[in-house]
Design a protein around this motif. Structure first.
Motif, PDB file in Angstrom:
ATOM      1  N   GLU A 201     -16.104  -0.017  -6.887  1.00  0.00           N
ATOM      2  CA  GLU A 201     -16.573  -0.396  -5.557  1.00  0.00           C
ATOM      3  C   GLU A 201     -15.574  -0.071  -4.444  1.00  0.00           C
ATOM      4  OE1 GLU A 201     -17.591  -4.496  -6.252  1.00  0.00           O
ATOM      5  OE2 GLU A 201     -19.549  -3.948  -7.055  1.00  0.00           O
ATOM      6  N   TYR A 202     -14.291   0.073  -4.770  1.00  0.00           N
ATOM      7  CA  TYR A 202     -13.277   0.245  -3.732  1.00  0.00           C
ATOM      8  C   TYR A 202     -12.505   1.564  -3.787  1.00  0.00           C
ATOM      9  CZ  TYR A 202     -13.912  -4.555  -2.237  1.00  0.00           C
ATOM     10  OH  TYR A 202     -14.446  -5.714  -1.740  1.00  0.00           O
ATOM     11  N   GLN A 203     -12.699   2.385  -4.790  1.00  0.00           N
ATOM     12  CA  GLN A 203     -11.859   3.570  -4.922  1.00  0.00           C
ATOM     13  C   GLN A 203     -12.222   4.702  -3.968  1.00  0.00           C
ATOM     14  OE1 GLN A 203     -11.823   5.082  -8.907  1.00  0.00           O
ATOM     15  NE2 GLN A 203     -13.697   6.235  -8.628  1.00  0.00           N
ATOM     16  N   ALA A 204     -13.275   4.580  -3.215  1.00  0.00           N
ATOM     17  CA  ALA A 204     -13.612   5.615  -2.237  1.00  0.00           C
ATOM     18  C   ALA A 204     -12.486   5.783  -1.221  1.00  0.00           C
ATOM     19  CB  ALA A 204     -14.917   5.268  -1.522  1.00  0.00           C
ATOM     20  N   ASP A 205     -11.692   4.740  -1.048  1.00  0.00           N
ATOM     21  CA  ASP A 205     -10.565   4.781  -0.122  1.00  0.00           C
ATOM     22  C   ASP A 205      -9.313   5.374  -0.759  1.00  0.00           C
ATOM     23  OD1 ASP A 205     -12.246   3.479   1.678  1.00  0.00           O
ATOM     24  OD2 ASP A 205     -11.554   1.496   1.036  1.00  0.00           O
ATOM     25  N   GLY A 206      -9.385   5.824  -2.004  1.00  0.00           N
ATOM     26  CA  GLY A 206      -8.224   6.379  -2.704  1.00  0.00           C
ATOM     27  C   GLY A 206      -7.830   5.481  -3.862  1.00  0.00           C
ATOM     28  N   TYR A 207      -6.587   5.600  -4.289  1.00  0.00           N
ATOM     29  CA  TYR A 207      -6.084   4.769  -5.376  1.00  0.00           C
ATOM     30  C   TYR A 207      -6.087   3.309  -4.923  1.00  0.00           C
ATOM     31  CZ  TYR A 207      -4.705   8.748  -8.190  1.00  0.00           C
ATOM     32  OH  TYR A 207      -4.722   9.873  -8.960  1.00  0.00           O
ATOM     33  N   VAL A 208      -6.472   2.432  -5.834  1.00  0.00           N
ATOM     34  CA  VAL A 208      -6.589   1.007  -5.513  1.00  0.00           C
ATOM     35  C   VAL A 208      -5.391   0.271  -6.112  1.00  0.00           C
ATOM     36  CG1 VAL A 208      -8.025  -1.052  -5.759  1.00  0.00           C
ATOM     37  CG2 VAL A 208      -9.107   1.208  -5.541  1.00  0.00           C
ATOM     38  N   PRO A 209      -4.598  -0.407  -5.270  1.00  0.00           N
ATOM     39  CA  PRO A 209      -3.457  -1.168  -5.781  1.00  0.00           C
ATOM     40  C   PRO A 209      -3.889  -2.322  -6.678  1.00  0.00           C
ATOM     41  CG  PRO A 209      -3.252  -0.824  -3.414  1.00  0.00           C
ATOM     42  CD  PRO A 209      -4.649  -0.406  -3.804  1.00  0.00           C
ATOM     43  N   LEU A 210      -3.143  -2.533  -7.743  1.00  0.00           N
ATOM     44  CA  LEU A 210      -3.426  -3.602  -8.686  1.00  0.00           C
ATOM     45  C   LEU A 210      -3.427  -4.961  -7.989  1.00  0.00           C
ATOM     46  CD1 LEU A 210      -2.934  -3.977 -12.194  1.00  0.00           C
ATOM     47  CD2 LEU A 210      -1.418  -5.534 -11.024  1.00  0.00           C
ATOM     48  N   LYS A 211      -2.500  -5.166  -7.064  1.00  0.00           N
ATOM     49  CA  LYS A 211      -2.419  -6.469  -6.389  1.00  0.00           C
ATOM     50  C   LYS A 211      -3.680  -6.760  -5.577  1.00  0.00           C
ATOM     51  CE  LYS A 211       0.304  -4.885  -2.429  1.00  0.00           C
ATOM     52  NZ  LYS A 211      -0.391  -5.171  -1.225  1.00  0.00           N
TER      53      LYS A 211
ATOM     54  N   GLY B  53       4.093   4.609  -6.530  1.00  0.00           N
ATOM     55  CA  GLY B  53       4.621   4.850  -5.198  1.00  0.00           C
ATOM     56  C   GLY B  53       3.655   4.474  -4.094  1.00  0.00           C
ATOM     57  N   LYS B  54       4.076   4.842  -2.875  1.00  0.00           N
ATOM     58  CA  LYS B  54       3.256   4.532  -1.698  1.00  0.00           C
ATOM     59  C   LYS B  54       1.896   5.210  -1.823  1.00  0.00           C
ATOM     60  CE  LYS B  54       3.189   4.647   3.243  1.00  0.00           C
ATOM     61  NZ  LYS B  54       3.867   3.932   4.271  1.00  0.00           N
ATOM     62  N   GLY B  55       0.844   4.460  -1.564  1.00  0.00           N
ATOM     63  CA  GLY B  55      -0.510   4.983  -1.705  1.00  0.00           C
ATOM     64  C   GLY B  55      -0.974   5.021  -3.147  1.00  0.00           C
ATOM     65  N   GLY B  56      -0.169   4.458  -4.047  1.00  0.00           N
ATOM     66  CA  GLY B  56      -0.494   4.472  -5.467  1.00  0.00           C
ATOM     67  C   GLY B  56      -1.435   3.352  -5.857  1.00  0.00           C
ATOM     68  N   GLY B  57      -1.758   3.346  -7.117  1.00  0.00           N
ATOM     69  CA  GLY B  57      -2.674   2.350  -7.669  1.00  0.00           C
ATOM     70  C   GLY B  57      -3.430   2.965  -8.819  1.00  0.00           C
TER      71      GLY B  57
END
Length: 143
Positions: A19-29, A60-64
């Motif tokens: 549901e949320y990955q359209a914005d890119g990698y999704v952080p675990l937190k 890293g930054k933008g990761g997930g």
């Protein structure tokens, strides 16, 4: 057979990613917060899903995390089996186990085989896409 928190949390994590990955990698937190699941426990669950080929991780930054395939390609039975192991209702039907010495005379074996088939058929009917919010109301969970 009981599906553990590991199996249930894996499904919740995958649904959230879908549901949320359209914005890119999704952080675990972010997933942990939305799903109200401990980050530490979710790390254990996610590690198994990455190892099992369900997810891709980026540090890293933008990761997930991201799904490796489209939600329609994630069969619920295979996700549960990855996290829980075989879904056998009795030990003698677990894959790789020695045949029960009573197999030929066991009057309950057909019952357990039938139950396993019903469970398998039911879980195989559904994909991750079926469980996502935008599809949930259009999915029939009746057997």
């Amino acid at each position: 057979m009981i599906i553990s928190t590991k199996g249930r949390y894996a499904l919740r994590f995958l649904i959230d990613l879908a549901e949320y990955q359209a914005d890119g990698y999704v952080p675990l937190k972010d997933v942990a917060m939305r799903q109200d699941i401990s980050e530490k426990y979710l790390e254990i669950v996610v590690k198994e899903m990455v190892k099992g080929g369900l997810l891709t991780a980026m540090r890293g930054k933008g990761g997930g995390y991201r799904l490796n395939r489209s939600p329609e390609e994630y069969n619920i039975k295979s996700v549960i089996e990855l996290m829980e192991g075989p879904l056998a209702s009795v030990v003698c039907l677990e894959p790789g186990k020695e045949a029960c010495p009573r197999k030929e005379d066991c009057r309950t074996l057909p019952l357990w085989q039938g139950l396993d088939q019903v469970i398998s058929d039911y879980l195989t009917r559904f994909t991750l896409a079926d469980l996502c919010c935008h599809n949930y109301n259009n999915t029939s969970f009746d057997s």
